[in-house]
Every structure is written in structure tokens, then in C-alpha cells.
Motif scaffolding. Structure first.
Motif, PDB file in Angstrom:
ATOM      1  N   ALA A   8       0.835  -1.202   0.000  1.00  0.00           N
ATOM      2  CA  ALA A   8       0.000   0.000   0.000  1.00  0.00           C
ATOM      3  C   ALA A   8       0.868   1.250   0.000  1.00  0.00           C
ATOM      4  O   ALA A   8       1.974   1.259   0.543  1.00  0.00           O
ATOM      5  N   THR A   9       0.361   2.318  -0.605  1.00  0.00           N
ATOM      6  CA  THR A   9       1.036   3.623  -0.580  1.00  0.00           C
ATOM      7  C   THR A   9       0.254   4.544   0.346  1.00  0.00           C
ATOM      8  O   THR A   9      -0.919   4.840   0.102  1.00  0.00           O
ATOM      9  N   ILE A  10       0.893   4.963   1.424  1.00  0.00           N
ATOM     10  CA  ILE A  10       0.259   5.843   2.413  1.00  0.00           C
ATOM     11  C   ILE A  10       1.160   7.054   2.614  1.00  0.00           C
ATOM     12  O   ILE A  10       2.338   6.904   2.953  1.00  0.00           O
ATOM     13  N   ASP A  11       0.613   8.207   2.372  1.00  0.00           N
ATOM     14  CA  ASP A  11       1.388   9.455   2.478  1.00  0.00           C
ATOM     15  C   ASP A  11       2.673   9.375   1.658  1.00  0.00           C
ATOM     16  O   ASP A  11       3.755   9.800   2.101  1.00  0.00           O
ATOM     17  N   GLY A  12       2.549   8.783   0.476  1.00  0.00           N
ATOM     18  CA  GLY A  12       3.676   8.716  -0.443  1.00  0.00           C
ATOM     19  C   GLY A  12       4.694   7.634  -0.152  1.00  0.00           C
ATOM     20  O   GLY A  12       5.689   7.507  -0.864  1.00  0.00           O
ATOM     21  N   GLU A  13       4.456   6.816   0.884  1.00  0.00           N
ATOM     22  CA  GLU A  13       5.399   5.757   1.244  1.00  0.00           C
ATOM     23  C   GLU A  13       4.757   4.379   1.081  1.00  0.00           C
ATOM     24  O   GLU A  13       3.592   4.197   1.396  1.00  0.00           O
ATOM     25  N   LYS A  14       5.562   3.427   0.605  1.00  0.00           N
ATOM     26  CA  LYS A  14       5.110   2.049   0.498  1.00  0.00           C
ATOM     27  C   LYS A  14       5.074   1.416   1.887  1.00  0.00           C
ATOM     28  O   LYS A  14       6.033   1.551   2.655  1.00  0.00           O
ATOM     29  N   LYS A  15       3.987   0.729   2.187  1.00  0.00           N
ATOM     30  CA  LYS A  15       3.834   0.107   3.492  1.00  0.00           C
ATOM     31  C   LYS A  15       3.457  -1.369   3.323  1.00  0.00           C
ATOM     32  O   LYS A  15       2.579  -1.716   2.533  1.00  0.00           O
ATOM     33  N   SER A  16       4.120  -2.219   4.095  1.00  0.00           N
ATOM     34  CA  SER A  16       3.760  -3.636   4.112  1.00  0.00           C
ATOM     35  C   SER A  16       2.470  -3.827   4.897  1.00  0.00           C
ATOM     36  O   SER A  16       2.014  -2.930   5.624  1.00  0.00           O
ATOM     37  N   ASP A  17       1.868  -5.007   4.794  1.00  0.00           N
ATOM     38  CA  ASP A  17       0.669  -5.299   5.579  1.00  0.00           C
ATOM     39  C   ASP A  17       0.955  -5.167   7.066  1.00  0.00           C
ATOM     40  O   ASP A  17       0.117  -4.663   7.832  1.00  0.00           O
ATOM     41  N   ASN A  18       2.114  -5.651   7.498  1.00  0.00           N
ATOM     42  CA  ASN A  18       2.469  -5.518   8.905  1.00  0.00           C
ATOM     43  C   ASN A  18       2.496  -4.054   9.341  1.00  0.00           C
ATOM     44  O   ASN A  18       2.038  -3.696  10.427  1.00  0.00           O
ATOM     45  N   GLU A  19       3.047  -3.197   8.488  1.00  0.00           N
ATOM     46  CA  GLU A  19       3.142  -1.777   8.831  1.00  0.00           C
ATOM     47  C   GLU A  19       1.761  -1.119   8.855  1.00  0.00           C
ATOM     48  O   GLU A  19       1.465  -0.298   9.738  1.00  0.00           O
TER      49      GLU A  19
END
Length: 531
Positions: A116-127
Motif C-alpha cells: 500500500a502507498t500511504i502518504d507517499g510511502e510504500k507500506k507492508s501489511d504488517n506496517e
């Protein structure tokens, strides 16, 4: 006919076994590496595996033997039923197999590698899950929740495509749709299943409403809003399938400075299942880029090569998940090697889920926390009521979430052209009592990986929970214990009653032999609804 069945097995099983092992290894490599070559190898072997099951001559022989009624040896007759059911839904042309594998592999590859991209950053499911577990800023929570749904927009159309194609294949086999076919070939009766689910819906509605009212008040206070303002992003996971972290009971603190893998081994050693380290040594337990982000267990060869894939962090979620996957693993590992290869498997998907769920519940057990996690006895005992309330909340939340999944999936296969986005939120509001976001029309349902690549599976989780409660009740009564921790007789009982029988009997016959009665919801209802 017994002789003919044995001759068929002598011809068919060696190739079936070889392809199954190769297919399992290829899936393991694809999900642990995420690279294109591994996906292609897995796709090719999956095609070969399905083509073997689709062999017209082999299926015709199975059908003749089945319809004759002449296979009377119990082990041969059971292998006949299992292989017939396995092969029936694969009676496809090579072109159909290639198309199905191509679509499914493409979808699976997207799920495995998407971030996922959140606030311009890629995030894993864990994150993403960590944000939903800990963040108190409402806008950041909303952004994390919306990020968790981005995958749905990417794969939604593809999922509908594969649903329609599965339905086309099922109709060729004489079934109304793929959902009905798959349940039937799993030896589950659709009407009986939804009658049971209806009983659970009614039994849990009042206690769930009361629990959720109390929970919403707690969470609303935490986020500085009114309970009426609670929305999907105010819960601790993207689907509200897990109990949110409680202000008065944060189990994460018991694991953040521990090693959940070591604790898993310690627990299974304590109940006499002492080969857990061998399983751990075969496993892939920590997250990295490109790796499948969820968790599963695989029985590579039915001869001891049992592996778990996890993305462990030292928190309550992953402690419970490790125990869950290790439950699958010990079921596979402690099978009866004298059984024929075809029967050296769980009695049913729901029975291996039952064992996994039986162990996955343990992080809410005071006795387990004292003996395995080293929580001071005085502290754990003082929190015992809170543990019980947390586990009850967990089960009530799970039942209502499971009702969403089972009803949605059935209706999706009944009519994949309907407004699935609306249908999803209709069921979320009906069963989970969660208010849908205003003006949202996205394929949020497609963010749930099971609907795409593990079809007609979710009912097994619910049936597994019922079975887990029934097994626990029998264990405690027969062994005269009030905890399933720290007694080697527990592992011996499960090995003899559940693991070693494999799939030699119909799943409900196995449950009856193990517990003295066929599957019933009464033990689960007593434990979590009417206790």
C-alpha cells in the motif's frame, strides 16, 4: 473391485505424489521469493498437476468403481471417494486449465508483492496493521485503512473474471455454480451449513450488540469522538476481524521483549509434541520485501517435510498466528506413516483449522501466559477475567466477521454481475454492525485475499472454531484438566484421536470417534456465548 481399485492406485498415486510434492515446493519458492521465475515454475507445475487430475480415462475408471458399489475395503473405499471428489472438479480441457492457472497465478502474484502507498510511502501489511493498532490520529487511521483497500482496486476486475470462469466450469460439470460444487466436493451440505450459520447469527446477535456497544465506547473515548462516529478505520485491523487492543489489557507487552518462535517451541514441547524445532528449522518466519505477507503451513511430502511461512513480529497477533500455524504443522507432521499416501492428510480442512484455532486461542489463557510466556502468576491471575472477556470478544467478533465472508461469497458466485461493492457493505452493516463510509464505492471486498485465491474456504474457519471447542471440552473432561498447557497427555490424545486417523474416515465420523458425538455448536456456544 477391491483389486481393481488397488491396481488403479498403484498406477495413479506415484505420479500424483510426485506432482504434489513438486507443486508444493514450487508454491513455497514462489511465496518466499516473490520472483517471476518462481511464479512461472509454480504456474507450470500447477498446470501439470491439474491436468493429471483432469485425465478423462482416470476419472472414468474412478466413476465406474464408485458407481459399482463394489469397493468394500474401508481404506480403499475412502481413497476412492477422496480421489473422485478431487478429480471431478478438474474435468477440464487443457485450454481451460491453462486459462484458470494463468488468471489465478497473475492474481496471486499481485497479492504477494503489492504494498500500500500511504502518504507517499510504500507500506507492508504488517506496517499498515501496526498503524491501525496503535495510531490515535483519526485522519492517519483513515489513510491507513484506505491504503489497506488499494489492492482491491487493482485486482477487483480480475477476481470477478476468475469467479465467472469458475462458474462456467462448474456448470459444465452439472452444478449451479462453483460455490455449490466446491462445498459438495468438500463433503459439506450447503443447506445444513447455512442453517448452522443462521443459528450462530441468532445466538450471537444480542451478546455481540452489547459487546460492540461497550467496545465502541472505549474506542471512541480513545479517539476523541462520539460512539456514533465510529467507522471501519477505528478498529484495529482492515476488516474488524480481530479484537482491538484494549486499554485495560494490552497483550503485546507480554511478547515485545520475547521471541515468539521460541515460545511456540516451548509450548509444544510442554504437551509432548517435541519435534517442533524440526518444523521451525524448515520454515520461513520473518518478513522481507517481495515475500508473501500473510501466513500458511504446507505439508510438502506427507513424510515429515512440514513448513510454516510467517512474517513474525514479537506481538500478540504474531504469537497467536505462530501457535495457529504450528497447529496445522503438528497435525501434518504427526500423521500415521502406515496409512496410504492419499489418506495421510487431515480429515478435512475444517479439522486442521480446528487444531490451529485450538492453539491460536492460547495467548488469552492465564495458565499459558504463566507457564510459557513467563508472566508472573499473580499478575496473570489478576487479569484472568480480562483474558476471558478478551477471548469472548475475539470469538464474537470472529463469528460476525465469518458471517460476512460466507454470505458474501455465496452471493458473489450466485450472481457476480450484481453490485458487489454495495453487497459487501450491506453484509458488513448487517452482521458486524459497522457503519459504511459515506459516498464510498470501491471493491473493498477484493482486498480480502481468500475471495480471490482460496475460494469457498472461509466456512471452514467457523466450523473449525466449533470443532476446537468440542475437542477442548473432550480433552478437559477425559484427562480431568482445566488447561491445555503443560501436560504431555494432551499431545498424545490429539495424536491418537485426530492426527493419526488422517482422512481414513469422513470428517464428522472422525469428530464423533474423537469426542463421542458429531459436530455440534453447543460447546462453542457454552464457552463463548452463554457461559
Amino acid at each position: 473391485m477391491n483389486t481393481e481399485m488397488q491396481q488403479f492406485l498403484d498406477r495413479f498415486v506415484p505420479q500424483y505424489r510426485e506432482l504434489t510434492i513438486a507443486f508444493n515446493i514450487a508454491y513455497w519458492e514462489a511465496t518466499t521469493t516473490g520472483n517471476t521465475e518462481a511464479d512461472e515454475r509454480y504456474s507450470a507445475l500447477k498446470s501439470d498437476y491439474l491436468k493429471l487430475l483432469a485425465d478423462r480415462e482416470a476419472f472414468a475408471e474412478l466413476k465406474r468403481l464408485k458407481e459399482s458399489g463394489g469397493v468394500t475395503d474401508p481404506l480403499l473405499a475412502r481413497q476412492l471417494v477422496l480421489l473422485y471428489n478431487l478429480c471431478q472438479q478438474q474435468q477440464m480441457d487443457d485450454a481451460d486449465i491453462e486459462k484458470l492457472v494463468r488468471i489465478e497465478t497473475e492474481i496471486e502474484g499481485v497479492y504477494n508483492t503489492f504494498r500500500a502507498t500511504i502518504d507517499g510511502e510504500k507500506k507492508s501489511d504488517n506496517e499498515v496493521n501496526e498503524l491501525l493498532r496503535t495510531e490515535t490520529d483519526n485522519e492517519k487511521r483513515k489513510a491507513a485503512w484506505e491504503g489497506s483497500k488499494q489492492i482491491g482496486t487493482v485486482v477487483g476486475d480480475k477476481v470477478i473474471e476468475v469467479v465467472k470462469f469458475r462458474n462456467e466450469l462448474a456448470k459444465k460439470f452439472g452444478y449451479e455454480n462453483f460455490y455449490t460444487m466446491n462445498l459438495t466436493l468438500q463433503e459439506l451440505d450447503e443447506q445444513e451449513l447455512f442453517t448452522l450459520l443462521g443459528e450462530l447469527e441468532r445466538a450471537t446477535l444480542a451478546p455481540y450488540k452489547e459487546m460492540k456497544r461497550s467496545l465502541d465506547e472505549e474506542l471512541a473515548e480513545r479517539y476523541g469522538i462520539e460512539p456514533s462516529e465510529m467507522r471501519p478505520w477505528h478498529y484495529s485491523d482492515p476488516f474488524f476481524q480481530e479484537v482491538p487492543v484494549s486499554s485495560d489489557l494490552n497483550l503485546d507487552k507480554y511478547f515485545e521483549h520475547q521471541d515468539v518462535v521460541t515460545l511456540t517451541k516451548s509450548y509444544f514441547d510442554s504437551i509432548g509434541l517435541t519435534d517442533m524445532q524440526k518444523i521451525i528449522d524448515n520454515s520461513d518466519l520473518f518478513e522481507r520485501e517481495g515475500k508473501y505477507q500473510h501466513a500458511y503451513c504446507t505439508n510438502i511430502d506427507r513424510e515429515g517435510d512440514t513448513r510454516m511461512l510467517c512474517n513474525v513480529r514479537n506481538n500478540d497477533y504474531w504469537m497467536s498466528t505462530m501457535l495457529h500455524e504450528a497447529g496445522h504443522a503438528v497435525y501434518d507432521y504427526y500423521n500415521d506413516p502406515s496409512l496410504p499416501y492419499v489418506l495421510r492428510d487431515c480429515a478435512h480442512t475444517l479439522t486442521t483449522e480446528a487444531i490451529a484455532m485450538l492453539f491460536g486461542r492460547l495467548t488469552k489463557s492465564a495458565d499459558w501466559l504463566i507457564k510459557i510466556a513467563g508472566v508472573p502468576a499473580e499478575e496473570a491471575k489478576a487479569l484472568e477475567d480480562a483474558f476471558n472477556r478478551q477471548l469472548t470478544r475475539t470469538m464474537l467478533i470472529f463469528v460476525r466477521w465469518n458471517l460476512v465472508m460466507t454470505h458474501f461469497e455465496r452471493d458473489m458466485y450466485n450472481n457476480p454481475d450484481q453490485d458487489l461493492n454495495k453487497l459487501w457493505w450491506d453484509y458488513v452493516e448487517r452482521f458486524q454492525l459497522v457503519t459504511r463510509p459515506a459516498d464510498r464505492n470501491q471493491p473493498d471486498w477484493a482486498a480480502k485475499i481468500h475471495l480471490a485465491i482460496v475460494p469457498v474456504y472461509y466456512q471452514n474457519y467457523m466450523l473449525g472454531e466449533l470443532t476446537a471447542s468440542q475437542l477442548q471440552a473432550s480433552l478437559e473432561q477425559e484427562l480431568d484438566i482445566n488447561s491445555i498447557t503443560g501436560d504431555e497427555r494432551i499431545g498424545a490424545w490429539l495424536t491418537e484421536r485426530v492426527f493419526k486417523p488422517g482422512s481414513r474416515w469422513h470428517w464428522n465420523e472422525m469428530i464423533e470417534k474423537a469426542t463421542g458425538e458429531p459436530l455440534t455448536p453447543k460447546h462453542f456456544v457454552h464457552q463463548f456465548v452463554q457461559a
